[in-house]
Design a protein around this motif. Structure first.
Motif, PDB file in Angstrom:
ATOM      1  N   SER A 100       2.536  -0.590  -1.760  1.00  0.00           N
ATOM      2  CA  SER A 100       3.609  -0.326  -2.734  1.00  0.00           C
ATOM      3  C   SER A 100       4.967  -0.226  -2.068  1.00  0.00           C
ATOM      4  O   SER A 100       5.994  -0.293  -2.741  1.00  0.00           O
ATOM      5  CB  SER A 100       3.308   0.941  -3.542  1.00  0.00           C
ATOM      6  OG  SER A 100       3.410   2.080  -2.710  1.00  0.00           O
ATOM      7  N   GLU A 101       4.965  -0.064  -0.750  1.00  0.00           N
ATOM      8  CA  GLU A 101       6.228  -0.052   0.002  1.00  0.00           C
ATOM      9  C   GLU A 101       6.553  -1.434   0.563  1.00  0.00           C
ATOM     10  O   GLU A 101       7.474  -1.591   1.356  1.00  0.00           O
ATOM     11  CB  GLU A 101       6.151   0.960   1.153  1.00  0.00           C
ATOM     12  CG  GLU A 101       5.943   2.410   0.723  1.00  0.00           C
ATOM     13  CD  GLU A 101       7.157   3.011   0.028  1.00  0.00           C
ATOM     14  OE1 GLU A 101       8.279   2.678   0.405  1.00  0.00           O
ATOM     15  OE2 GLU A 101       6.961   3.812  -0.907  1.00  0.00           O
ATOM     16  N   ALA A 115      -3.998   5.523   1.257  1.00  0.00           N
ATOM     17  CA  ALA A 115      -3.139   5.061   2.369  1.00  0.00           C
ATOM     18  C   ALA A 115      -2.753   3.596   2.172  1.00  0.00           C
ATOM     19  O   ALA A 115      -1.581   3.223   2.320  1.00  0.00           O
ATOM     20  CB  ALA A 115      -3.872   5.250   3.699  1.00  0.00           C
ATOM     21  N   LEU A 116      -3.739   2.766   1.807  1.00  0.00           N
ATOM     22  CA  LEU A 116      -3.467   1.336   1.642  1.00  0.00           C
ATOM     23  C   LEU A 116      -2.508   1.092   0.481  1.00  0.00           C
ATOM     24  O   LEU A 116      -1.562   0.304   0.602  1.00  0.00           O
ATOM     25  CB  LEU A 116      -4.780   0.570   1.426  1.00  0.00           C
ATOM     26  CG  LEU A 116      -4.646  -0.939   1.228  1.00  0.00           C
ATOM     27  CD1 LEU A 116      -4.058  -1.621   2.464  1.00  0.00           C
ATOM     28  CD2 LEU A 116      -6.000  -1.573   0.896  1.00  0.00           C
ATOM     29  N   TYR A 126       0.993   4.738   7.460  1.00  0.00           N
ATOM     30  CA  TYR A 126       0.880   5.291   6.110  1.00  0.00           C
ATOM     31  C   TYR A 126      -0.408   6.111   6.074  1.00  0.00           C
ATOM     32  O   TYR A 126      -1.468   5.605   6.431  1.00  0.00           O
ATOM     33  CB  TYR A 126       0.824   4.170   5.072  1.00  0.00           C
ATOM     34  CG  TYR A 126       2.137   3.432   4.967  1.00  0.00           C
ATOM     35  CD1 TYR A 126       3.069   3.768   3.995  1.00  0.00           C
ATOM     36  CD2 TYR A 126       2.455   2.423   5.870  1.00  0.00           C
ATOM     37  CE1 TYR A 126       4.281   3.120   3.914  1.00  0.00           C
ATOM     38  CE2 TYR A 126       3.674   1.763   5.803  1.00  0.00           C
ATOM     39  CZ  TYR A 126       4.580   2.116   4.816  1.00  0.00           C
ATOM     40  OH  TYR A 126       5.785   1.467   4.749  1.00  0.00           O
ATOM     41  N   SER A 127      -0.290   7.370   5.650  1.00  0.00           N
ATOM     42  CA  SER A 127      -1.474   8.223   5.633  1.00  0.00           C
ATOM     43  C   SER A 127      -1.932   8.440   4.202  1.00  0.00           C
ATOM     44  O   SER A 127      -1.184   8.177   3.245  1.00  0.00           O
ATOM     45  CB  SER A 127      -1.173   9.553   6.312  1.00  0.00           C
ATOM     46  OG  SER A 127      -0.176  10.236   5.587  1.00  0.00           O
ATOM     47  N   GLY A 128      -3.151   8.934   4.065  1.00  0.00           N
ATOM     48  CA  GLY A 128      -3.694   9.216   2.734  1.00  0.00           C
ATOM     49  C   GLY A 128      -4.814  10.223   2.821  1.00  0.00           C
ATOM     50  O   GLY A 128      -5.424  10.416   3.885  1.00  0.00           O
ATOM     51  N   CYS A 129      -5.066  10.887   1.703  1.00  0.00           N
ATOM     52  CA  CYS A 129      -6.214  11.800   1.602  1.00  0.00           C
ATOM     53  C   CYS A 129      -6.923  11.481   0.295  1.00  0.00           C
ATOM     54  O   CYS A 129      -6.356  10.806  -0.576  1.00  0.00           O
ATOM     55  CB  CYS A 129      -5.750  13.255   1.621  1.00  0.00           C
ATOM     56  SG  CYS A 129      -4.686  13.682   0.226  1.00  0.00           S
TER      57      CYS A 129
END
Ligand code: THU
Length: 132
Positions: A64-65, A58-59, A38-41
């Motif tokens: 949430s998934e 990302a977390l 899971y990626s995030g910015c």
């Protein structure tokens, strides 16, 4: 999953950063025990305090998934120094991924690997909530 692959995914996420105020773009890629990423910015707000860091994006996406088990998180920025997670992100990571390894990467290609427990010693955890 090799660190290099995780770093590449964090870099791709970094390119999506919404950082019109600080211009400091951060990317994160979180690896689950089951091998998903899971990626995030970072996403900034004109009301600055509402900004959320790449690591928590990302977390929270992963949580949430339904994901609950995490092994590594790679964090990238354009800083010449490796960018460690801020205090708020360390706390939230400690709440949901206390044993995670953190891989830091800068614009010069330097890599630093450090455990979250090293980054946040003597952490506050949910155990304290049971001591009332
Ligand atoms: N930032 C992150 O995304 N992660 C960190 O660990 C440090 C800070 C972001 C928040 C803000 O958008 C910008 O970097 C400058 O603080």
């Amino acid at each position: 999953m090799e660190n290099n692959e995780l770093i590449k995914i964090a870099r791709l996420a970094q390119a999506q950063a919404c950082a019109p105020y600080s211009h400091f773009k951060v990317g994160a890629a979180l690896l689950t025990q089951s091998g998903r990423i899971y990626s995030g910015c970072n996403v900034e707000s004109s009301s600055y305090g509402l900004t959320i860091c790449a690591e928590r994006v990302a977390l929270f996406k992963a949580l949430s998934e339904g994901e609950r088990h995490f092994t590594k998180i790679a964090i990238t920025s354009d800083s010449s120094q490796v960018c460690p997670p801020c205090g708020a992100c360390r706390q939230v990571l400690m709440d949901y991924a206390p044993d995670i390894e953190v891989i830091l990467f800068n614009d010069r290609g330097d890599i630093q690997e450090i455990s979250l427990r090293e980054l946040l010693p003597n952490a506050f955890t949910s155990n304290f909530l049971k001591t009332l």
